[in-house]
Design a protein around this motif. Structure first.
Motif, short mmCIF file in Angstrom:
data_model
loop_
_atom_site.label_atom_id
_atom_site.label_comp_id
_atom_site.label_asym_id
_atom_site.label_seq_id
_atom_site.Cartn_x
_atom_site.Cartn_y
_atom_site.Cartn_z
N TYR A 22 0.90 -1.32 -0.05
CA TYR A 22 0.11 0.05 0.05
C TYR A 22 0.86 1.21 0.21
CZ TYR A 22 -4.06 -3.06 1.08
OH TYR A 22 -5.24 -3.85 1.24
N VAL A 23 1.71 1.15 0.92
CA VAL A 23 2.75 2.49 0.65
C VAL A 23 3.56 2.51 -0.71
CG1 VAL A 23 5.26 2.98 1.58
CG2 VAL A 23 3.21 2.32 3.14
N ARG A 24 4.18 1.50 -1.15
CA ARG A 24 4.61 1.41 -2.42
C ARG A 24 3.66 2.04 -3.55
NH1 ARG A 24 7.00 -3.06 -1.74
NH2 ARG A 24 5.34 -4.39 -2.62
N ASN A 25 2.37 1.59 -3.36
CA ASN A 25 1.32 2.01 -4.38
C ASN A 25 0.75 3.40 -4.20
OD1 ASN A 25 2.11 -0.16 -6.24
ND2 ASN A 25 0.74 -1.46 -4.82
N HIS A 26 1.04 3.90 -2.95
CA HIS A 26 0.63 5.30 -2.44
C HIS A 26 -0.59 5.23 -2.22
CE1 HIS A 26 4.40 7.08 -4.27
NE2 HIS A 26 4.20 6.51 -5.06
N PRO A 29 -0.23 7.27 2.40
CA PRO A 29 0.74 8.00 2.46
C PRO A 29 1.75 7.79 3.45
CG PRO A 29 -1.36 9.26 2.25
CD PRO A 29 -1.64 7.83 2.70
N SER A 30 3.07 8.10 3.16
CA SER A 30 4.15 7.59 4.11
C SER A 30 5.32 8.64 3.85
CB SER A 30 4.46 6.27 4.17
OG SER A 30 4.97 5.81 2.89
N PHE A 31 6.29 8.46 4.67
CA PHE A 31 7.70 9.11 4.54
C PHE A 31 8.59 8.26 5.10
CE2 PHE A 31 5.96 10.91 8.32
CZ PHE A 31 7.24 11.01 9.28
N LYS A 32 9.83 8.70 4.68
CA LYS A 32 11.02 7.83 5.45
C LYS A 32 11.98 8.54 6.46
CE LYS A 32 12.50 4.03 2.99
NZ LYS A 32 13.56 3.51 2.22
N MET A 33 11.93 8.21 7.54
CA MET A 33 12.81 8.46 8.37
C MET A 33 14.34 7.80 8.36
SD MET A 33 10.64 9.75 11.66
CE MET A 33 11.89 10.63 12.64
N GLY A 34 15.32 7.96 7.76
CA GLY A 34 16.52 7.30 7.41
C GLY A 34 15.86 6.27 6.60
N LYS A 35 16.23 4.88 7.07
CA LYS A 35 15.53 3.61 6.31
C LYS A 35 14.39 3.01 6.85
CE LYS A 35 20.55 1.69 5.57
NZ LYS A 35 21.16 0.53 6.15
N HIS A 36 13.64 4.15 7.73
CA HIS A 36 12.61 3.45 8.36
C HIS A 36 11.18 4.14 7.88
CE1 HIS A 36 14.67 1.26 11.26
NE2 HIS A 36 15.60 2.27 11.17
N VAL A 37 10.15 3.49 7.44
CA VAL A 37 9.02 4.05 6.71
C VAL A 37 8.08 4.33 8.04
CG1 VAL A 37 6.75 3.54 5.56
CG2 VAL A 37 9.05 2.84 4.88
N ARG A 38 7.39 5.72 7.84
CA ARG A 38 6.53 5.84 8.95
C ARG A 38 5.29 6.61 8.27
NH1 ARG A 38 9.49 3.43 11.60
NH2 ARG A 38 10.81 4.10 13.31
N ILE A 39 4.22 6.43 9.03
CA ILE A 39 3.01 7.03 8.49
C ILE A 39 2.48 7.67 9.43
CG2 ILE A 39 0.60 5.94 7.78
CD1 ILE A 39 2.33 3.28 7.29
N CYS A 47 -6.90 7.93 4.80
CA CYS A 47 -7.01 7.01 3.99
C CYS A 47 -7.73 5.82 4.27
CB CYS A 47 -5.54 6.26 4.03
SG CYS A 47 -5.42 4.80 2.97
N ILE A 48 -8.02 5.43 5.49
CA ILE A 48 -9.12 4.54 5.91
C ILE A 48 -10.40 5.32 5.54
CG2 ILE A 48 -10.47 3.45 7.99
CD1 ILE A 48 -7.47 3.23 9.08
N GLU A 49 -10.62 6.57 5.81
CA GLU A 49 -11.86 7.11 5.73
C GLU A 49 -12.48 7.22 4.24
OE1 GLU A 49 -13.87 11.35 6.26
OE2 GLU A 49 -12.76 10.58 7.78
N ARG A 50 -11.36 7.34 3.50
CA ARG A 50 -11.43 7.48 1.68
C ARG A 50 -11.76 6.00 1.34
NH1 ARG A 50 -6.72 8.65 0.68
NH2 ARG A 50 -5.89 6.74 -0.15
#
Length: 53
Positions: A22-26, A29-39, A47-50
């Motif tokens: 889901y993150v890879r396919n947008h 929405p997410s972002f990276k902090m160093g090597k770690h994905v954060r949401i 996203c859940i509401e949509r």
């Protein structure tokens, strides 16, 4: 507040690999902090509401 992929997977009761997809396919929405994905909580809530419509 920020969630890890593991946090989101546990909350939604889905595999971590699905969250990464889901993150890879947008879908989530997410972002990276160093090597770690954060949401951001707000982004996940929106996203859940949509997707529930």
């Amino acid at each position: 507040m920020f969630y890890t992929v593991k946090d989101v997977a546990e909350m939604l009761k889905i595999p971590e690999s699905t969250v990464y997809e889901y993150v890879r396919n947008h879908v989530i929405p997410s972002f990276k902090m160093g090597k770690h994905v954060r949401i951001r909580k707000q982004d996940l809530d929106e996203c859940i509401e949509r997707l529930m419509k």
